[in-house]
Design a protein around this motif. Sequence first.
Motif, PDB file in Angstrom:
ATOM      1  N   GLY A  76       0.805  -1.226   0.000  1.00 44.28           N
ATOM      2  CA  GLY A  76       0.000   0.000   0.000  1.00 44.28           C
ATOM      3  C   GLY A  76       0.832   1.267   0.000  1.00 44.28           C
ATOM      4  O   GLY A  76       0.369   2.322  -0.426  1.00 44.28           O
ATOM      5  N   LEU A  77       2.064   1.187   0.488  1.00 39.73           N
ATOM      6  CA  LEU A  77       2.901   2.401   0.539  1.00 39.73           C
ATOM      7  C   LEU A  77       3.594   2.615  -0.798  1.00 39.73           C
ATOM      8  O   LEU A  77       4.124   1.668  -1.385  1.00 39.73           O
ATOM      9  CB  LEU A  77       3.960   2.280   1.637  1.00 39.73           C
ATOM     10  CG  LEU A  77       3.424   2.382   3.070  1.00 39.73           C
ATOM     11  CD1 LEU A  77       3.248   1.005   3.658  1.00 39.73           C
ATOM     12  CD2 LEU A  77       4.341   3.214   3.930  1.00 39.73           C
ATOM     13  N   ASP A  78       3.622   3.858  -1.238  1.00 36.28           N
ATOM     14  CA  ASP A  78       4.121   4.157  -2.579  1.00 36.28           C
ATOM     15  C   ASP A  78       5.345   5.051  -2.567  1.00 36.28           C
ATOM     16  O   ASP A  78       5.655   5.707  -1.575  1.00 36.28           O
ATOM     17  CB  ASP A  78       3.035   4.885  -3.380  1.00 36.28           C
ATOM     18  CG  ASP A  78       2.860   6.338  -2.921  1.00 36.28           C
ATOM     19  OD1 ASP A  78       2.678   6.546  -1.699  1.00 36.28           O
ATOM     20  OD2 ASP A  78       2.928   7.258  -3.758  1.00 36.28           O
ATOM     21  N   GLU A 117       3.526   7.148  -6.438  1.00 34.90           N
ATOM     22  CA  GLU A 117       2.355   6.342  -6.844  1.00 34.90           C
ATOM     23  C   GLU A 117       2.694   4.925  -7.317  1.00 34.90           C
ATOM     24  O   GLU A 117       1.797   4.176  -7.692  1.00 34.90           O
ATOM     25  CB  GLU A 117       1.511   7.066  -7.904  1.00 34.90           C
ATOM     26  CG  GLU A 117       0.780   8.283  -7.383  1.00 34.90           C
ATOM     27  CD  GLU A 117      -0.166   7.985  -6.219  1.00 34.90           C
ATOM     28  OE1 GLU A 117      -0.787   6.919  -6.195  1.00 34.90           O
ATOM     29  OE2 GLU A 117      -0.257   8.839  -5.318  1.00 34.90           O
ATOM     30  N   LYS A 118       3.962   4.543  -7.258  1.00 35.98           N
ATOM     31  CA  LYS A 118       4.327   3.188  -7.681  1.00 35.98           C
ATOM     32  C   LYS A 118       4.670   2.323  -6.473  1.00 35.98           C
ATOM     33  O   LYS A 118       4.887   2.842  -5.383  1.00 35.98           O
ATOM     34  CB  LYS A 118       5.541   3.235  -8.598  1.00 35.98           C
ATOM     35  CG  LYS A 118       5.225   3.783  -9.967  1.00 35.98           C
ATOM     36  CD  LYS A 118       6.401   3.490 -10.886  1.00 35.98           C
ATOM     37  CE  LYS A 118       6.422   4.448 -12.051  1.00 35.98           C
ATOM     38  NZ  LYS A 118       7.746   4.961 -12.314  1.00 35.98           N
ATOM     39  N   TYR A 119       4.769   1.039  -6.690  1.00 36.36           N
ATOM     40  CA  TYR A 119       5.237   0.030  -5.727  1.00 36.36           C
ATOM     41  C   TYR A 119       4.206  -0.340  -4.650  1.00 36.36           C
ATOM     42  O   TYR A 119       4.503  -1.123  -3.765  1.00 36.36           O
ATOM     43  CB  TYR A 119       6.550   0.469  -5.035  1.00 36.36           C
ATOM     44  CG  TYR A 119       7.624   0.893  -5.999  1.00 36.36           C
ATOM     45  CD1 TYR A 119       8.340  -0.043  -6.732  1.00 36.36           C
ATOM     46  CD2 TYR A 119       7.904   2.249  -6.188  1.00 36.36           C
ATOM     47  CE1 TYR A 119       9.329   0.359  -7.632  1.00 36.36           C
ATOM     48  CE2 TYR A 119       8.880   2.660  -7.074  1.00 36.36           C
ATOM     49  CZ  TYR A 119       9.582   1.708  -7.797  1.00 36.36           C
ATOM     50  OH  TYR A 119      10.550   2.118  -8.669  1.00 36.36           O
ATOM     51  N   ARG A 120       2.989   0.210  -4.713  1.00 34.77           N
ATOM     52  CA  ARG A 120       1.980  -0.125  -3.695  1.00 34.77           C
ATOM     53  C   ARG A 120       1.643  -1.608  -3.717  1.00 34.77           C
ATOM     54  O   ARG A 120       1.260  -2.183  -2.709  1.00 34.77           O
ATOM     55  CB  ARG A 120       0.672   0.639  -3.950  1.00 34.77           C
ATOM     56  CG  ARG A 120       0.742   2.130  -3.733  1.00 34.77           C
ATOM     57  CD  ARG A 120      -0.684   2.701  -3.749  1.00 34.77           C
ATOM     58  NE  ARG A 120      -0.700   4.133  -4.010  1.00 34.77           N
ATOM     59  CZ  ARG A 120      -0.534   5.079  -3.078  1.00 34.77           C
ATOM     60  NH1 ARG A 120      -0.326   4.748  -1.842  1.00 34.77           N
ATOM     61  NH2 ARG A 120      -0.577   6.354  -3.402  1.00 34.77           N
ATOM     62  N   ASN A 121       1.744  -2.232  -4.900  1.00 33.81           N
ATOM     63  CA  ASN A 121       1.327  -3.627  -5.045  1.00 33.81           C
ATOM     64  C   ASN A 121       2.421  -4.636  -4.704  1.00 33.81           C
ATOM     65  O   ASN A 121       2.196  -5.842  -4.826  1.00 33.81           O
ATOM     66  CB  ASN A 121       0.780  -3.886  -6.447  1.00 33.81           C
ATOM     67  CG  ASN A 121       1.688  -3.392  -7.550  1.00 33.81           C
ATOM     68  OD1 ASN A 121       2.478  -2.474  -7.331  1.00 33.81           O
ATOM     69  ND2 ASN A 121       1.586  -3.987  -8.705  1.00 33.81           N
ATOM     70  N   LEU A 122       3.576  -4.170  -4.223  1.00 33.51           N
ATOM     71  CA  LEU A 122       4.570  -5.123  -3.718  1.00 33.51           C
ATOM     72  C   LEU A 122       4.020  -5.760  -2.445  1.00 33.51           C
ATOM     73  O   LEU A 122       3.447  -5.066  -1.602  1.00 33.51           O
ATOM     74  CB  LEU A 122       5.888  -4.402  -3.415  1.00 33.51           C
ATOM     75  CG  LEU A 122       6.679  -3.907  -4.626  1.00 33.51           C
ATOM     76  CD1 LEU A 122       7.858  -3.056  -4.157  1.00 33.51           C
ATOM     77  CD2 LEU A 122       7.161  -5.080  -5.473  1.00 33.51           C
ATOM     78  N   ARG A 123       4.201  -7.073  -2.303  1.00 37.89           N
ATOM     79  CA  ARG A 123       3.596  -7.785  -1.172  1.00 37.89           C
ATOM     80  C   ARG A 123       4.394  -7.651   0.121  1.00 37.89           C
ATOM     81  O   ARG A 123       3.864  -7.815   1.208  1.00 37.89           O
ATOM     82  CB  ARG A 123       3.416  -9.258  -1.524  1.00 37.89           C
ATOM     83  CG  ARG A 123       2.338  -9.469  -2.574  1.00 37.89           C
ATOM     84  CD  ARG A 123       2.337 -10.870  -3.103  1.00 37.89           C
ATOM     85  NE  ARG A 123       1.169 -11.085  -3.916  1.00 37.89           N
ATOM     86  CZ  ARG A 123       0.012 -11.543  -3.451  1.00 37.89           C
ATOM     87  NH1 ARG A 123      -0.121 -11.843  -2.184  1.00 37.89           N
ATOM     88  NH2 ARG A 123      -1.007 -11.704  -4.261  1.00 37.89           N
ATOM     89  N   ASP A 124       5.701  -7.370  -0.009  1.00 40.43           N
ATOM     90  CA  ASP A 124       6.555  -7.171   1.164  1.00 40.43           C
ATOM     91  C   ASP A 124       6.746  -5.671   1.388  1.00 40.43           C
ATOM     92  O   ASP A 124       6.506  -4.868   0.493  1.00 40.43           O
ATOM     93  CB  ASP A 124       7.949  -7.782   0.927  1.00 40.43           C
ATOM     94  CG  ASP A 124       7.891  -9.234   0.487  1.00 40.43           C
ATOM     95  OD1 ASP A 124       7.165 -10.009   1.147  1.00 40.43           O
ATOM     96  OD2 ASP A 124       8.571  -9.585  -0.500  1.00 40.43           O
ATOM     97  N   ILE A 125       7.218  -5.309   2.584  1.00 40.81           N
ATOM     98  CA  ILE A 125       7.675  -3.933   2.809  1.00 40.81           C
ATOM     99  C   ILE A 125       9.151  -3.905   2.432  1.00 40.81           C
ATOM    100  O   ILE A 125       9.948  -4.692   2.966  1.00 40.81           O
ATOM    101  CB  ILE A 125       7.493  -3.516   4.290  1.00 40.81           C
ATOM    102  CG1 ILE A 125       6.004  -3.490   4.674  1.00 40.81           C
ATOM    103  CG2 ILE A 125       8.145  -2.159   4.562  1.00 40.81           C
ATOM    104  CD1 ILE A 125       5.190  -2.393   4.042  1.00 40.81           C
ATOM    105  N   VAL A 126       9.491  -3.006   1.503  1.00 41.52           N
ATOM    106  CA  VAL A 126      10.850  -3.009   0.957  1.00 41.52           C
ATOM    107  C   VAL A 126      11.500  -1.627   1.014  1.00 41.52           C
ATOM    108  O   VAL A 126      10.817  -0.614   1.175  1.00 41.52           O
ATOM    109  CB  VAL A 126      10.857  -3.471  -0.528  1.00 41.52           C
ATOM    110  CG1 VAL A 126      10.172  -4.822  -0.695  1.00 41.52           C
ATOM    111  CG2 VAL A 126      10.206  -2.421  -1.433  1.00 41.52           C
ATOM    112  N   ILE A 127      12.825  -1.656   0.847  1.00 39.15           N
ATOM    113  CA  ILE A 127      13.586  -0.423   0.652  1.00 39.15           C
ATOM    114  C   ILE A 127      14.055  -0.447  -0.798  1.00 39.15           C
ATOM    115  O   ILE A 127      14.565  -1.475  -1.280  1.00 39.15           O
ATOM    116  CB  ILE A 127      14.757  -0.357   1.645  1.00 39.15           C
ATOM    117  CG1 ILE A 127      14.179  -0.168   3.058  1.00 39.15           C
ATOM    118  CG2 ILE A 127      15.721   0.775   1.289  1.00 39.15           C
ATOM    119  CD1 ILE A 127      15.167  -0.225   4.158  1.00 39.15           C
TER     120      ILE A 127
END
Length: 180
Positions: A156-158, A161-171
């Motif tokens: 959910g975090l972008d 506006e990108k990367y919201r659909n990544l399933r893990d929390i990433v750097i």
Amino acid sequence: MLQDIERVLISEEEIKKRTRELGAQISKDYEGKELVVIGILKGASLFTSDLFRSITIPAELDFMRISSYGASTKSTGVHRVLLDLDYTLDGRHVLIVEDIVDTGLTIKFLLEYLGQRGPSSLKVATLLDKPTRRKVDVPIHYRGFEVPDEFVCGCGLDYAEKYRNLRDIVILKPEVYSGK
Ligand code: IMP
């Protein structure tokens, strides 16, 4: 998108497990009460949906949207309500759900804004907490994970506006932010 990831900070499995724990705790704490769960768009939309399904007591679901960082990674502290609730909260038990509490300015604003609508109780749940960046003291009643002072994406975090659909929390890799 995957090639932009520097490292995974919190895995999908860890997020699922912690979300179920928080849902169970919330269900216990609000036993015998009716809850209004308010997710803050867009960042908290995915966490709110998962948390809401983990809550086993009667609960209503709603969303609000307020102005956010846009494409920048710095908080302005200026808030505009872009999508509001169209009813009062008189006598209701309200739980605000955020993706991340960073400076705390957004939650401070929401607590004041929703507090004026007469709720019986008003609490805060957040998937992530970045306490080292706090500018104002705000209560957090349900916290998923504490994260270091780094910009994170996914679940959910972008970033822009990108990367919201990544399933893990990433750097993300530094070159993503510098646009190289
Ligand atoms: P605060 O008002 O500074 O606490 O910021 C809250 C909002 O800033 C969150 O709801 C996010 O939309 C955004 N934000 C803060 N830190 C991050 C981050 O590391 N990644 C993505 N969004 C963030």
